[in-house]
Write a protein that holds these residues in place. Structure first.
Motif, PDB file in Angstrom:
ATOM      1  N   SER A 121      -2.878  -2.656   5.617  1.00  0.00           N
ATOM      2  CA  SER A 121      -4.231  -2.882   6.106  1.00  0.00           C
ATOM      3  C   SER A 121      -5.111  -3.326   4.953  1.00  0.00           C
ATOM      4  O   SER A 121      -5.026  -2.794   3.848  1.00  0.00           O
ATOM      5  CB  SER A 121      -4.804  -1.602   6.716  1.00  0.00           C
ATOM      6  OG  SER A 121      -6.192  -1.734   6.926  1.00  0.00           O
ATOM      7  N   VAL A 122      -5.948  -4.323   5.211  1.00  0.00           N
ATOM      8  CA  VAL A 122      -6.934  -4.768   4.236  1.00  0.00           C
ATOM      9  C   VAL A 122      -8.346  -4.508   4.750  1.00  0.00           C
ATOM     10  O   VAL A 122      -9.244  -4.144   4.002  1.00  0.00           O
ATOM     11  CB  VAL A 122      -6.750  -6.274   3.920  1.00  0.00           C
ATOM     12  CG1 VAL A 122      -7.872  -6.781   3.021  1.00  0.00           C
ATOM     13  CG2 VAL A 122      -5.398  -6.519   3.258  1.00  0.00           C
ATOM     14  N   MET A 142     -13.216   1.014   3.311  1.00  0.00           N
ATOM     15  CA  MET A 142     -11.879   1.568   3.061  1.00  0.00           C
ATOM     16  C   MET A 142     -11.067   0.583   2.223  1.00  0.00           C
ATOM     17  O   MET A 142     -11.042  -0.611   2.537  1.00  0.00           O
ATOM     18  CB  MET A 142     -11.167   1.847   4.383  1.00  0.00           C
ATOM     19  CG  MET A 142      -9.762   2.410   4.227  1.00  0.00           C
ATOM     20  SD  MET A 142      -8.969   2.809   5.804  1.00  0.00           S
ATOM     21  CE  MET A 142      -9.947   4.238   6.288  1.00  0.00           C
ATOM     22  N   PRO A 143     -10.416   1.064   1.165  1.00  0.00           N
ATOM     23  CA  PRO A 143      -9.641   0.152   0.316  1.00  0.00           C
ATOM     24  C   PRO A 143      -8.380  -0.334   1.025  1.00  0.00           C
ATOM     25  O   PRO A 143      -7.943   0.271   2.007  1.00  0.00           O
ATOM     26  CB  PRO A 143      -9.276   1.036  -0.886  1.00  0.00           C
ATOM     27  CG  PRO A 143      -9.244   2.418  -0.336  1.00  0.00           C
ATOM     28  CD  PRO A 143     -10.338   2.456   0.692  1.00  0.00           C
ATOM     29  N   PRO A 144      -7.811  -1.443   0.574  1.00  0.00           N
ATOM     30  CA  PRO A 144      -6.530  -1.867   1.132  1.00  0.00           C
ATOM     31  C   PRO A 144      -5.505  -0.753   0.996  1.00  0.00           C
ATOM     32  O   PRO A 144      -5.563   0.052   0.059  1.00  0.00           O
ATOM     33  CB  PRO A 144      -6.153  -3.073   0.260  1.00  0.00           C
ATOM     34  CG  PRO A 144      -7.447  -3.568  -0.285  1.00  0.00           C
ATOM     35  CD  PRO A 144      -8.292  -2.344  -0.475  1.00  0.00           C
ATOM     36  N   ARG A 145      -4.587  -0.694   1.915  1.00  0.00           N
ATOM     37  CA  ARG A 145      -3.571   0.360   1.882  1.00  0.00           C
ATOM     38  C   ARG A 145      -2.264  -0.184   2.430  1.00  0.00           C
ATOM     39  O   ARG A 145      -2.245  -1.186   3.133  1.00  0.00           O
ATOM     40  CB  ARG A 145      -4.023   1.570   2.695  1.00  0.00           C
ATOM     41  CG  ARG A 145      -4.482   1.234   4.096  1.00  0.00           C
ATOM     42  CD  ARG A 145      -5.100   2.406   4.813  1.00  0.00           C
ATOM     43  NE  ARG A 145      -5.745   1.995   6.050  1.00  0.00           N
ATOM     44  CZ  ARG A 145      -5.761   2.723   7.156  1.00  0.00           C
ATOM     45  NH1 ARG A 145      -5.168   3.902   7.174  1.00  0.00           N
ATOM     46  NH2 ARG A 145      -6.367   2.292   8.227  1.00  0.00           N
ATOM     47  N   ILE A 146      -1.212   0.510   2.100  1.00  0.00           N
ATOM     48  CA  ILE A 146       0.111   0.133   2.571  1.00  0.00           C
ATOM     49  C   ILE A 146       0.877   1.408   2.908  1.00  0.00           C
ATOM     50  O   ILE A 146       0.791   2.400   2.179  1.00  0.00           O
ATOM     51  CB  ILE A 146       0.848  -0.741   1.533  1.00  0.00           C
ATOM     52  CG1 ILE A 146       2.046  -1.447   2.147  1.00  0.00           C
ATOM     53  CG2 ILE A 146       1.220   0.052   0.298  1.00  0.00           C
ATOM     54  CD1 ILE A 146       2.485  -2.667   1.371  1.00  0.00           C
ATOM     55  N   LEU A 147       1.562   1.397   4.027  1.00  0.00           N
ATOM     56  CA  LEU A 147       2.299   2.571   4.495  1.00  0.00           C
ATOM     57  C   LEU A 147       3.792   2.291   4.467  1.00  0.00           C
ATOM     58  O   LEU A 147       4.244   1.199   4.836  1.00  0.00           O
ATOM     59  CB  LEU A 147       1.899   2.935   5.926  1.00  0.00           C
ATOM     60  CG  LEU A 147       0.694   3.868   6.115  1.00  0.00           C
ATOM     61  CD1 LEU A 147      -0.586   3.189   5.670  1.00  0.00           C
ATOM     62  CD2 LEU A 147       0.596   4.317   7.560  1.00  0.00           C
ATOM     63  N   LEU A 148       4.536   3.277   4.039  1.00  0.00           N
ATOM     64  CA  LEU A 148       5.999   3.230   4.050  1.00  0.00           C
ATOM     65  C   LEU A 148       6.492   4.347   4.953  1.00  0.00           C
ATOM     66  O   LEU A 148       6.209   5.521   4.700  1.00  0.00           O
ATOM     67  CB  LEU A 148       6.555   3.404   2.632  1.00  0.00           C
ATOM     68  CG  LEU A 148       8.070   3.503   2.494  1.00  0.00           C
ATOM     69  CD1 LEU A 148       8.745   2.204   2.907  1.00  0.00           C
ATOM     70  CD2 LEU A 148       8.458   3.864   1.059  1.00  0.00           C
ATOM     71  N   SER A 149       7.208   3.978   6.009  1.00  0.00           N
ATOM     72  CA  SER A 149       7.677   4.957   6.992  1.00  0.00           C
ATOM     73  C   SER A 149       9.192   5.038   6.967  1.00  0.00           C
ATOM     74  O   SER A 149       9.882   4.016   7.039  1.00  0.00           O
ATOM     75  CB  SER A 149       7.230   4.567   8.407  1.00  0.00           C
ATOM     76  OG  SER A 149       5.841   4.370   8.459  1.00  0.00           O
ATOM     77  N   LEU A 150       9.712   6.262   6.869  1.00  0.00           N
ATOM     78  CA  LEU A 150      11.148   6.521   6.957  1.00  0.00           C
ATOM     79  C   LEU A 150      11.379   7.448   8.143  1.00  0.00           C
ATOM     80  O   LEU A 150      10.809   8.536   8.204  1.00  0.00           O
ATOM     81  CB  LEU A 150      11.680   7.172   5.677  1.00  0.00           C
ATOM     82  CG  LEU A 150      12.028   6.242   4.516  1.00  0.00           C
ATOM     83  CD1 LEU A 150      10.783   5.618   3.922  1.00  0.00           C
ATOM     84  CD2 LEU A 150      12.810   6.989   3.439  1.00  0.00           C
ATOM     85  N   HIS A 151      12.196   7.015   9.077  1.00  0.00           N
ATOM     86  CA  HIS A 151      12.422   7.775  10.296  1.00  0.00           C
ATOM     87  C   HIS A 151      13.823   8.378  10.282  1.00  0.00           C
ATOM     88  O   HIS A 151      14.815   7.684  10.086  1.00  0.00           O
ATOM     89  CB  HIS A 151      12.250   6.880  11.526  1.00  0.00           C
ATOM     90  CG  HIS A 151      10.880   6.316  11.670  1.00  0.00           C
ATOM     91  ND1 HIS A 151       9.888   6.945  12.391  1.00  0.00           N
ATOM     92  CD2 HIS A 151      10.317   5.196  11.156  1.00  0.00           C
ATOM     93  CE1 HIS A 151       8.776   6.226  12.324  1.00  0.00           C
ATOM     94  NE2 HIS A 151       9.020   5.159  11.583  1.00  0.00           N
ATOM     95  N   SER A 172      -6.187  -6.265  -5.019  1.00  0.00           N
ATOM     96  CA  SER A 172      -5.377  -5.526  -4.049  1.00  0.00           C
ATOM     97  C   SER A 172      -5.491  -6.116  -2.646  1.00  0.00           C
ATOM     98  O   SER A 172      -4.549  -6.055  -1.860  1.00  0.00           O
ATOM     99  CB  SER A 172      -5.776  -4.055  -4.029  1.00  0.00           C
ATOM    100  OG  SER A 172      -7.156  -3.898  -3.732  1.00  0.00           O
ATOM    101  N   SER A 173      -6.664  -6.716  -2.333  1.00  0.00           N
ATOM    102  CA  SER A 173      -6.833  -7.315  -1.011  1.00  0.00           C
ATOM    103  C   SER A 173      -6.011  -8.594  -0.854  1.00  0.00           C
ATOM    104  O   SER A 173      -5.848  -9.095   0.261  1.00  0.00           O
ATOM    105  CB  SER A 173      -8.315  -7.615  -0.745  1.00  0.00           C
ATOM    106  OG  SER A 173      -8.821  -8.533  -1.696  1.00  0.00           O
ATOM    107  N   ILE A 174      -5.521  -9.122  -1.957  1.00  0.00           N
ATOM    108  CA  ILE A 174      -4.606 -10.266  -1.924  1.00  0.00           C
ATOM    109  C   ILE A 174      -3.162  -9.792  -2.018  1.00  0.00           C
ATOM    110  O   ILE A 174      -2.264 -10.339  -1.367  1.00  0.00           O
ATOM    111  CB  ILE A 174      -4.914 -11.252  -3.071  1.00  0.00           C
ATOM    112  CG1 ILE A 174      -6.369 -11.715  -3.006  1.00  0.00           C
ATOM    113  CG2 ILE A 174      -3.969 -12.446  -3.031  1.00  0.00           C
ATOM    114  CD1 ILE A 174      -6.779 -12.572  -4.190  1.00  0.00           C
ATOM    115  N   ILE A 175      -2.931  -8.754  -2.821  1.00  0.00           N
ATOM    116  CA  ILE A 175      -1.574  -8.249  -3.035  1.00  0.00           C
ATOM    117  C   ILE A 175      -0.958  -7.729  -1.743  1.00  0.00           C
ATOM    118  O   ILE A 175       0.187  -8.059  -1.411  1.00  0.00           O
ATOM    119  CB  ILE A 175      -1.577  -7.139  -4.113  1.00  0.00           C
ATOM    120  CG1 ILE A 175      -1.959  -7.723  -5.478  1.00  0.00           C
ATOM    121  CG2 ILE A 175      -0.216  -6.445  -4.184  1.00  0.00           C
ATOM    122  CD1 ILE A 175      -2.202  -6.675  -6.541  1.00  0.00           C
ATOM    123  N   VAL A 176      -1.721  -6.913  -0.992  1.00  0.00           N
ATOM    124  CA  VAL A 176      -1.172  -6.300   0.222  1.00  0.00           C
ATOM    125  C   VAL A 176      -0.709  -7.344   1.237  1.00  0.00           C
ATOM    126  O   VAL A 176       0.445  -7.311   1.680  1.00  0.00           O
ATOM    127  CB  VAL A 176      -2.176  -5.307   0.841  1.00  0.00           C
ATOM    128  CG1 VAL A 176      -1.697  -4.874   2.224  1.00  0.00           C
ATOM    129  CG2 VAL A 176      -2.335  -4.087  -0.058  1.00  0.00           C
TER     130      VAL A 176
END
Length: 261
Positions: A123-124, A1-10, A72-76
């Motif tokens: 997540s990386v 699975m590639p690195p990923r980033i989540l943005l949550s607005l509640h 990307s694994s360094i950026i995240v």
């Protein structure tokens, strides 16, 4: 699975303009960190899914060109560490430019009557970490790090380098006084003029943004002028005309030495 980033607005109701502003701010942070680590934009980020249970968007990277290294694994983790740090104390995180810090500040200020909470998770290795909730401390700490800034009409001079049309037209100028790269935003109708000036010395005029140390950090360009390359300048013979007796039969170099003494 590639690195990923989540943005949550509640919130019970998130207006489109607030949602898109938050995505834009996160995108700018990722771009700036990529630029700092790689020296150029190497990663394009895009939405893979909308996670309704988390009220989040999930973004994943894609390398812009196959000959570029995937960082990307360094950026995240760099982004996550940076946001966590600026939330805790007024200290510039590693690889966070002024623009990245401003975007982190703007992202934290998305919270209003509609948005109750905003968080970033990454997540990386496939497992999501703990969410980082942004708060008012982010804006306070960014203000202390960047310090007071001001703008004025003016110009800067230097070598034009690296053109980007991501989100808006932008190029860098290697400032002739500080030798630092200054970001210059320009309207798209100037694109061909900017492309023709790549690698040349230019003067860019418009609204110049300065930091607390009076160094230019950005120019909203209204006009640019390109200086002629050395190879394009007329020779001494051309400037002096075609009079064969002008130097009394001496070469130009010997004639100049004779008049200098």
């Amino acid at each position: 699975m590639p690195p990923r980033i989540l943005l949550s607005l509640h919130g019970d109701f998130i207006p489109f303009d607030i949602f898109t502003t938050a995505i834009s701010d996160l995108s700018e942070i990722l771009y700036e960190v990529d630029l700092s680590l790689s020296g150029r934009e190497t990663i394009q980020w895009g939405i893979r899914s909308l996670r309704s249970r988390d009220k989040a968007i999930e973004a994943i990277p894609r390398v812009l060109h196959k000959d570029l290294a995937d960082k990307s694994s360094i950026i995240v983790p760099t982004v996550l560490r940076g946001i966590r740090q600026i939330r805790q104390k007024a200290m510039r995180p590693s690889h966070f430019s002024d623009d990245a810090l401003e975007s982190a500040r703007d992202l934290s200020q998305v919270m209003n009557g509609f948005v109750k909470k905003i968080a970033i998770t990454g997540s990386v290795d496939g497992r999501l970490g703990r969410p980082i909730f942004l708060n008012s401390q982010v804006a306070l700490h960014v203000g202390k790090v960047i310090g007071p800034r001001y703008t004025t009409l003016g110009s800067i001079e230097g070598m034009l380098e690296m053109i980007s049309v991501r989100r808006y037209g932008q190029f860098g100028i290697r400032h002739s006084l500080t030798n630092r790269s200054v970001k210059c935003r320009f309207p798209y109708e100037m694109l061909e003029q900017v492309k023709a000036a790549l690698g040349k010395r230019v003067i860019a005029e418009g609204i110049v943004h300065y930091n607390a140390q009076n160094d230019p950090v950005r120019v909203d360009v209204e006009w640019i002028r390109t200086f002629a390359m050395e190879s394009e300048l007329p020779s001494i013979e051309q400037i002096g005309g075609n009079d064969p007796d002008f130097t009394g039969g001496m070469t130009t170099e010997d004639y100049l030495r004779s008049i200098r003494g």
